[in-house]
Scaffold this active site. Structure first.
Site, PDB file in Angstrom:
ATOM      1  N   SER A 130       0.835  -1.337  -0.113  1.00 36.95           N
ATOM      2  CA  SER A 130       0.075  -0.154  -0.074  1.00 36.95           C
ATOM      3  C   SER A 130       0.459   1.089  -0.023  1.00 36.95           C
ATOM      4  O   SER A 130       1.903   1.506   0.598  1.00 36.95           O
ATOM      5  CB  SER A 130      -1.171  -0.099   0.957  1.00 36.95           C
ATOM      6  OG  SER A 130      -1.560   1.787   1.536  1.00 36.95           O
ATOM      7  N   TYR A 155      -2.224  -0.419   9.946  1.00 41.48           N
ATOM      8  CA  TYR A 155      -2.607  -1.037   8.754  1.00 41.48           C
ATOM      9  C   TYR A 155      -1.443  -0.559   7.516  1.00 41.48           C
ATOM     10  O   TYR A 155      -0.901  -1.658   7.005  1.00 41.48           O
ATOM     11  CB  TYR A 155      -3.732  -0.266   7.928  1.00 41.48           C
ATOM     12  CG  TYR A 155      -4.034  -0.661   6.799  1.00 41.48           C
ATOM     13  CD1 TYR A 155      -4.611  -1.934   6.171  1.00 41.48           C
ATOM     14  CD2 TYR A 155      -3.795   0.784   5.605  1.00 41.48           C
ATOM     15  CE1 TYR A 155      -3.959  -1.940   5.170  1.00 41.48           C
ATOM     16  CE2 TYR A 155      -3.984   0.505   4.283  1.00 41.48           C
ATOM     17  CZ  TYR A 155      -3.962  -1.113   3.908  1.00 41.48           C
ATOM     18  OH  TYR A 155      -3.880  -0.918   2.155  1.00 41.48           O
TER      19      TYR A 155
END
Length: 330
Positions: A130, A155
């Site tokens: 990501s 995350y």
């Protein structure tokens, strides 16, 4: 379809990117087995509708990555040699309130997958990372050579950890692995917790939208078809075997290389929806990043990655899809 070639495993197959990847693989004649746990992070019915629309002919098994025995049985049955790992607990803000979900899926689940890839002879693992990994360490445009040691959310930390884990298995066991740093992917059948769908649905329905950091944000929005092209290109170009001590592990940015001002992003949605947005300006949220921008030179040189879709072309399609799918529920 060549039935003599083992199927490609796609994890997270009912997810936004996963279902589009499954469709693209099938379109080019690949056999595909999908895996998804259909969790309730957002409405599972959207996931089932997405699969029915995009890849109805793909065999998708309901299975969680933490189910080690079930995962091993699937590998033994299908004898995968290529894996596209897209399953993860997503969302920056959700990680602030549900940290254990990220540890279970993104860390423990990824170790389970790595172990099976190692022991069952998988030739190439392409996995999702990501743009969130860049955190406070990097400055735009984000390049793969910049540090990723100051994440802004759990995350992001789990995704950075995935890259370290992938590298470790490449270094120790020769597992060929490619990490893909996705930059704010959007398109029809997208995730309902992300701004493209959140804002489109709200504007269509006349509901207010929360505009964080008082609108002073820039995002590298990347069209789903461009991302899928990058995923397939990465799958088709595994890292070379270990040479001169360099492990067979690579990381690529997959983004549009064109950050968009949040206010402009909203204006495009307004034009497509035919009505003005009711904007509620709010301060920066914990875990968010002010700007993302992908340096895609490495992906272009190695994979031929060349994103083609601007938000002026893509966002109206999202608005129309929201109008058609959600209707009065928008």
């Amino acid at each position: 379809m060549n039935d003599t070639v083992p199927p490609v495993l796609v994890t997270g197959a009912a997810g936004f990117i996963g279902a589009h990847v499954c469709r693209a693989l099938r379109t080019r004649g690949e056999a595909v087995i999908g895996l998804d746990n259909f969790n309730a992070y957002y409405d599972p019915q959207l996931k089932r509708d997405r699969v029915a629309a995009l890849c109805p002919d793909v065999d998708i098994r309901t299975l969680d990555l933490t189910d080690r025995e079930g995962l091993a049985a699937l590998f033994d049955e299908c004898r995968f040699v290529r894996v596209v790992h897209l399953a993860a607990q997503a969302g920056v803000r959700y990680s602030l309130t549900h940290p254990h979900d990220y540890v279970d899926s993104n860390l423990a689940g990824f170790v389970n997958l790595l172990e099976l890839c190692r022991h069952r002879g998988v030739e190439h693992l392409a996995y999702a990372s990501s743009s969130s990994v860049y955190g406070d360490s990097a400055t735009p445009p984000f390049s793969e050579d910049q540090r990723i040691d100051k994440p802004r959310s759990l995350y992001a930390a789990t995704k950075a950890a995935n890259e370290l884990m992938g590298y470790t298995y490449a270094q120790l066991y020769g597992l060929r692995a490619t990490g893909l740093r996705f930059f704010t992917v959007y398109g029809p059948w997208g995730r309902p917790d992300m701004a493209p769908l959140l804002f489109s649905r709200a504007v269509l329905a006349g509901r207010p939208i929360d505009v964080f950091n008082n609108g002073r944000m820039r995002r590298d929005f990347t069209w789903i078809d461009d991302i899928v092209d990058g995923v397939l290109a990465a799958l088709d170009h595994p890292p070379p075997a270990c040479v001169d001590g360099v492990p067979p592990h690579r990381v690529f940015n997959l983004g549009n290389h064109t950050p968009v001002e949040l206010e402009h992003f909203i204006a495009v949605i307004e034009r497509a929806a035919g009505r003005a947005a009711e904007k509620v300006y709010k301060p920066m949220q914990p875990g968010d990043m002010v700007e993302t921008m992908a340096d895609t030179a490495r992906a272009h040189d190695a994979l031929g990655f060349e994103p083609r879709t601007a938000i002026e072309d893509g966002l109206p399609e999202v608005v129309e899809w929201c109008r058609a799918y959600f209707g009065e529920r928008a």
